[in-house]
Design a protein around this motif. Structure first.
Motif, PDB file in Angstrom:
ATOM      1  N   LEU A   1       0.847  -1.189   0.000  1.00  0.00           N
ATOM      2  CA  LEU A   1       0.000   0.000   0.000  1.00  0.00           C
ATOM      3  C   LEU A   1       0.881   1.237   0.000  1.00  0.00           C
ATOM      4  O   LEU A   1       0.655   2.164  -0.783  1.00  0.00           O
ATOM      5  CB  LEU A   1      -0.912  -0.022   1.228  1.00  0.00           C
ATOM      6  N   ASP A   2       1.858   1.297   0.873  1.00  0.00           N
ATOM      7  CA  ASP A   2       2.878   2.357   0.896  1.00  0.00           C
ATOM      8  C   ASP A   2       4.078   1.876   1.698  1.00  0.00           C
ATOM      9  O   ASP A   2       5.035   1.380   1.153  1.00  0.00           O
ATOM     10  CB  ASP A   2       2.322   3.681   1.432  1.00  0.00           C
ATOM     11  N   ASP A   3       3.995   1.971   3.029  1.00  0.00           N
ATOM     12  CA  ASP A   3       5.079   1.566   3.907  1.00  0.00           C
ATOM     13  C   ASP A   3       5.237   0.043   3.894  1.00  0.00           C
ATOM     14  O   ASP A   3       4.254  -0.689   4.029  1.00  0.00           O
ATOM     15  CB  ASP A   3       4.771   2.048   5.328  1.00  0.00           C
ATOM     16  N   PRO A   4       6.470  -0.478   3.754  1.00  0.00           N
ATOM     17  CA  PRO A   4       6.672  -1.934   3.716  1.00  0.00           C
ATOM     18  C   PRO A   4       6.328  -2.652   5.011  1.00  0.00           C
ATOM     19  O   PRO A   4       6.236  -3.889   5.023  1.00  0.00           O
ATOM     20  CB  PRO A   4       8.167  -2.077   3.387  1.00  0.00           C
ATOM     21  N   THR A   5       6.143  -1.929   6.111  1.00  0.00           N
ATOM     22  CA  THR A   5       5.739  -2.582   7.365  1.00  0.00           C
ATOM     23  C   THR A   5       4.216  -2.653   7.496  1.00  0.00           C
ATOM     24  O   THR A   5       3.706  -3.159   8.495  1.00  0.00           O
ATOM     25  CB  THR A   5       6.302  -1.840   8.590  1.00  0.00           C
ATOM     26  N   GLY A   6       3.522  -2.139   6.487  1.00  0.00           N
ATOM     27  CA  GLY A   6       2.065  -2.138   6.528  1.00  0.00           C
ATOM     28  C   GLY A   6       1.458  -3.282   5.739  1.00  0.00           C
ATOM     29  O   GLY A   6       2.004  -4.385   5.683  1.00  0.00           O
ATOM     30  N   ILE A   7       0.315  -3.030   5.106  1.00  0.00           N
ATOM     31  CA  ILE A   7      -0.406  -4.066   4.373  1.00  0.00           C
ATOM     32  C   ILE A   7      -0.274  -3.850   2.864  1.00  0.00           C
ATOM     33  O   ILE A   7       0.207  -2.804   2.407  1.00  0.00           O
ATOM     34  CB  ILE A   7      -1.900  -4.102   4.773  1.00  0.00           C
ATOM     35  N   THR A   8      -0.696  -4.829   2.109  1.00  0.00           N
ATOM     36  CA  THR A   8      -0.655  -4.739   0.653  1.00  0.00           C
ATOM     37  C   THR A   8      -1.884  -4.004   0.123  1.00  0.00           C
ATOM     38  O   THR A   8      -2.862  -3.781   0.837  1.00  0.00           O
ATOM     39  CB  THR A   8      -0.618  -6.142   0.030  1.00  0.00           C
ATOM     40  N   VAL A   9      -1.821  -3.653  -1.157  1.00  0.00           N
ATOM     41  CA  VAL A   9      -2.985  -3.043  -1.810  1.00  0.00           C
ATOM     42  C   VAL A   9      -4.158  -4.014  -1.765  1.00  0.00           C
ATOM     43  O   VAL A   9      -5.297  -3.639  -1.462  1.00  0.00           O
ATOM     44  CB  VAL A   9      -2.648  -2.665  -3.265  1.00  0.00           C
ATOM     45  N   SER A  10      -3.878  -5.292  -2.040  1.00  0.00           N
ATOM     46  CA  SER A  10      -4.927  -6.312  -1.968  1.00  0.00           C
ATOM     47  C   SER A  10      -5.496  -6.401  -0.553  1.00  0.00           C
ATOM     48  O   SER A  10      -6.706  -6.565  -0.370  1.00  0.00           O
ATOM     49  CB  SER A  10      -4.352  -7.667  -2.389  1.00  0.00           C
ATOM     50  N   GLY A  11      -4.627  -6.267   0.457  1.00  0.00           N
ATOM     51  CA  GLY A  11      -5.074  -6.302   1.843  1.00  0.00           C
ATOM     52  C   GLY A  11      -5.992  -5.140   2.180  1.00  0.00           C
ATOM     53  O   GLY A  11      -6.971  -5.307   2.915  1.00  0.00           O
ATOM     54  N   SER A  12      -5.694  -3.962   1.635  1.00  0.00           N
ATOM     55  CA  SER A  12      -6.555  -2.797   1.898  1.00  0.00           C
ATOM     56  C   SER A  12      -7.942  -3.004   1.298  1.00  0.00           C
ATOM     57  O   SER A  12      -8.961  -2.619   1.883  1.00  0.00           O
ATOM     58  CB  SER A  12      -5.920  -1.518   1.339  1.00  0.00           C
ATOM     59  N   GLN A  13      -7.992  -3.648   0.132  1.00  0.00           N
ATOM     60  CA  GLN A  13      -9.284  -3.933  -0.497  1.00  0.00           C
ATOM     61  C   GLN A  13     -10.067  -4.976   0.296  1.00  0.00           C
ATOM     62  O   GLN A  13     -11.290  -4.870   0.446  1.00  0.00           O
ATOM     63  CB  GLN A  13      -9.048  -4.400  -1.935  1.00  0.00           C
ATOM     64  N   ALA A  14      -9.345  -5.970   0.832  1.00  0.00           N
ATOM     65  CA  ALA A  14      -9.999  -6.973   1.675  1.00  0.00           C
ATOM     66  C   ALA A  14     -10.560  -6.324   2.932  1.00  0.00           C
ATOM     67  O   ALA A  14     -11.670  -6.643   3.374  1.00  0.00           O
ATOM     68  CB  ALA A  14      -9.006  -8.070   2.045  1.00  0.00           C
ATOM     69  N   ALA A  15      -9.806  -5.399   3.533  1.00  0.00           N
ATOM     70  CA  ALA A  15     -10.277  -4.704   4.731  1.00  0.00           C
ATOM     71  C   ALA A  15     -11.536  -3.889   4.432  1.00  0.00           C
ATOM     72  O   ALA A  15     -12.455  -3.826   5.254  1.00  0.00           O
ATOM     73  CB  ALA A  15      -9.174  -3.800   5.272  1.00  0.00           C
ATOM     74  N   GLN A  16     -11.596  -3.291   3.255  1.00  0.00           N
ATOM     75  CA  GLN A  16     -12.798  -2.550   2.872  1.00  0.00           C
ATOM     76  C   GLN A  16     -14.005  -3.476   2.772  1.00  0.00           C
ATOM     77  O   GLN A  16     -15.114  -3.107   3.191  1.00  0.00           O
ATOM     78  CB  GLN A  16     -12.567  -1.838   1.533  1.00  0.00           C
ATOM     79  N   ARG A  17     -13.785  -4.670   2.247  1.00  0.00           N
ATOM     80  CA  ARG A  17     -14.903  -5.615   2.141  1.00  0.00           C
ATOM     81  C   ARG A  17     -15.379  -6.061   3.524  1.00  0.00           C
ATOM     82  O   ARG A  17     -16.573  -6.233   3.752  1.00  0.00           O
ATOM     83  CB  ARG A  17     -14.486  -6.821   1.290  1.00  0.00           C
ATOM     84  N   VAL A  18     -14.433  -6.244   4.442  1.00  0.00           N
ATOM     85  CA  VAL A  18     -14.812  -6.574   5.819  1.00  0.00           C
ATOM     86  C   VAL A  18     -15.626  -5.428   6.411  1.00  0.00           C
ATOM     87  O   VAL A  18     -16.630  -5.638   7.096  1.00  0.00           O
ATOM     88  CB  VAL A  18     -13.561  -6.845   6.682  1.00  0.00           C
ATOM     89  N   GLY A  19     -15.195  -4.194   6.130  1.00  0.00           N
ATOM     90  CA  GLY A  19     -15.931  -3.028   6.615  1.00  0.00           C
ATOM     91  C   GLY A  19     -17.350  -2.974   6.085  1.00  0.00           C
ATOM     92  O   GLY A  19     -18.287  -2.636   6.821  1.00  0.00           O
ATOM     93  N   GLU A  20     -17.523  -3.338   4.818  1.00  0.00           N
ATOM     94  CA  GLU A  20     -18.868  -3.366   4.247  1.00  0.00           C
ATOM     95  C   GLU A  20     -19.728  -4.405   4.966  1.00  0.00           C
ATOM     96  O   GLU A  20     -20.921  -4.178   5.213  1.00  0.00           O
ATOM     97  CB  GLU A  20     -18.788  -3.685   2.748  1.00  0.00           C
ATOM     98  N   GLY A  21     -19.113  -5.533   5.281  1.00  0.00           N
ATOM     99  CA  GLY A  21     -19.850  -6.558   6.019  1.00  0.00           C
ATOM    100  C   GLY A  21     -20.253  -6.085   7.403  1.00  0.00           C
ATOM    101  O   GLY A  21     -21.390  -6.305   7.844  1.00  0.00           O
ATOM    102  N   LEU A  22     -19.327  -5.418   8.106  1.00  0.00           N
ATOM    103  CA  LEU A  22     -19.644  -4.899   9.438  1.00  0.00           C
ATOM    104  C   LEU A  22     -20.723  -3.818   9.370  1.00  0.00           C
ATOM    105  O   LEU A  22     -21.576  -3.721  10.258  1.00  0.00           O
ATOM    106  CB  LEU A  22     -18.381  -4.336  10.103  1.00  0.00           C
ATOM    107  N   GLN A  23     -20.678  -3.019   8.316  1.00  0.00           N
ATOM    108  CA  GLN A  23     -21.720  -1.999   8.160  1.00  0.00           C
ATOM    109  C   GLN A  23     -23.082  -2.640   7.978  1.00  0.00           C
ATOM    110  O   GLN A  23     -24.100  -2.121   8.461  1.00  0.00           O
ATOM    111  CB  GLN A  23     -21.398  -1.092   6.960  1.00  0.00           C
ATOM    112  N   ARG A  24     -23.128  -3.783   7.306  1.00  0.00           N
ATOM    113  CA  ARG A  24     -24.400  -4.502   7.159  1.00  0.00           C
ATOM    114  C   ARG A  24     -24.892  -4.991   8.513  1.00  0.00           C
ATOM    115  O   ARG A  24     -26.091  -4.988   8.788  1.00  0.00           O
ATOM    116  CB  ARG A  24     -24.246  -5.682   6.198  1.00  0.00           C
ATOM    117  N   LEU A  25     -23.967  -5.425   9.356  1.00  0.00           N
ATOM    118  CA  LEU A  25     -24.358  -5.816  10.714  1.00  0.00           C
ATOM    119  C   LEU A  25     -24.803  -4.592  11.503  1.00  0.00           C
ATOM    120  O   LEU A  25     -25.750  -4.658  12.286  1.00  0.00           O
ATOM    121  CB  LEU A  25     -23.177  -6.487  11.430  1.00  0.00           C
ATOM    122  N   GLY A  26     -24.093  -3.484  11.313  1.00  0.00           N
ATOM    123  CA  GLY A  26     -24.404  -2.239  12.025  1.00  0.00           C
ATOM    124  C   GLY A  26     -23.306  -1.874  13.005  1.00  0.00           C
ATOM    125  O   GLY A  26     -22.971  -2.669  13.884  1.00  0.00           O
TER     126      GLY A  26
END
Length: 229
Positions: free
Chosen positions: A90-115
């Motif tokens: 994504l940017d910093d090598p100690t962080g996550i990948t671009v693919s990981g950021s997209q996966a996190a967004q999908r998890v967020g969408e799921g949590l938003q559905r839960l509320g």
């Protein structure tokens, strides 16, 4: 010709050998039965993780009702690490990948559905967990050191931060989730958490925790969408 007495005496050692072999076989069989019974007893005392990516198991788990009551702790492992994956960072090598950021967004969408109204959100101070939390909720999330330590007291800390009537979302590490599962006697082969997977735990009025199951990242949108129709 040999007399019958002599023949009888010659046969006695053979019968004794057969008797000893029979006793050994019986003892070995009994030992196997006891080992099998012990394993079954041990397994019956373990907590087994339900796959909430299965719609039937999701509904049977009671997660949707428990979440609506605000009685859930969900522990989310950070998304794909940049330093151990072939994909672009994504940017910093100690962080996550671009693919990981997209996966996190999908998890967020799921949590938003839960509320997420009224939910408390915390993350480990590590960059990979803070980035994951940011992409889950679309904002900065408060970080606390105990979510990084993954020490034996992790489960107690998690329970202490759970407010009555408010779901608690913790973005943390595999080791921390493992400690919590150990506390609740999850079978060793079922404790591994994939990237961005979520372990859901209900907490009753007396403070007793019970694991509801695990949701893996690819299953979020599909399962929650069908469960809430």
């Amino acid at each position: 010709m040999l007399s019958s007495d002599i023949l009888e005496n010659l046969a006695i050692p053979t019968r004794r050998k057969r008797h000893r072999r029979s006793r050994k076989a019986w003892a070995a069989g009994l030992a196997l039965v006891l080992v099998a019974a012990g394993l079954m007893l041990w397994s019956s005392t373990r907590t087994h993780i339900v796959n909430l990516g299965n719609e039937r198991q999701l509904n049977a788990s009671g997660l949707l009702q428990k979440w609506a009551e605000g009685s859930v702790i969900v522990m989310i492992r950070h998304a794909e690490r940049c330093d151990s994956a072939p994909g672009p960072c994504l940017d910093d090598p100690t962080g996550i990948t671009v693919s990981g950021s997209q996966a996190a967004q999908r998890v967020g969408e799921g949590l938003q559905r839960l509320g997420l109204d009224g939910a408390d959100l915390l993350s480990s101070p590590k960059l990979r967990t803070r980035q994951t939390a940011h992409f889950i909720v679309g904002d900065t999330v408060t970080s606390e050191d105990w979510l990084e330590g993954c020490e034996s007291g992790f489960a107690g800390q998690a329970m202490a931060h759970k407010r009555a009537g408010h779901n608690l979302v913790l973005v943390t590490h595999n080791g921390c989730v493992d400690h919590f599962q150990r506390t609740l006697k999850v079978a060793p082969g079922e404790r591994e958490s994939g990237y961005a997977s979520a372990l859901f735990v209900s907490v009753d009025g007396s403070g007793k925790a019970r694991i509801l199951g695990r949701m893996n990242e690819p299953d979020w949108r599909r399962v929650l969408a069908s469960a809430q129709r």
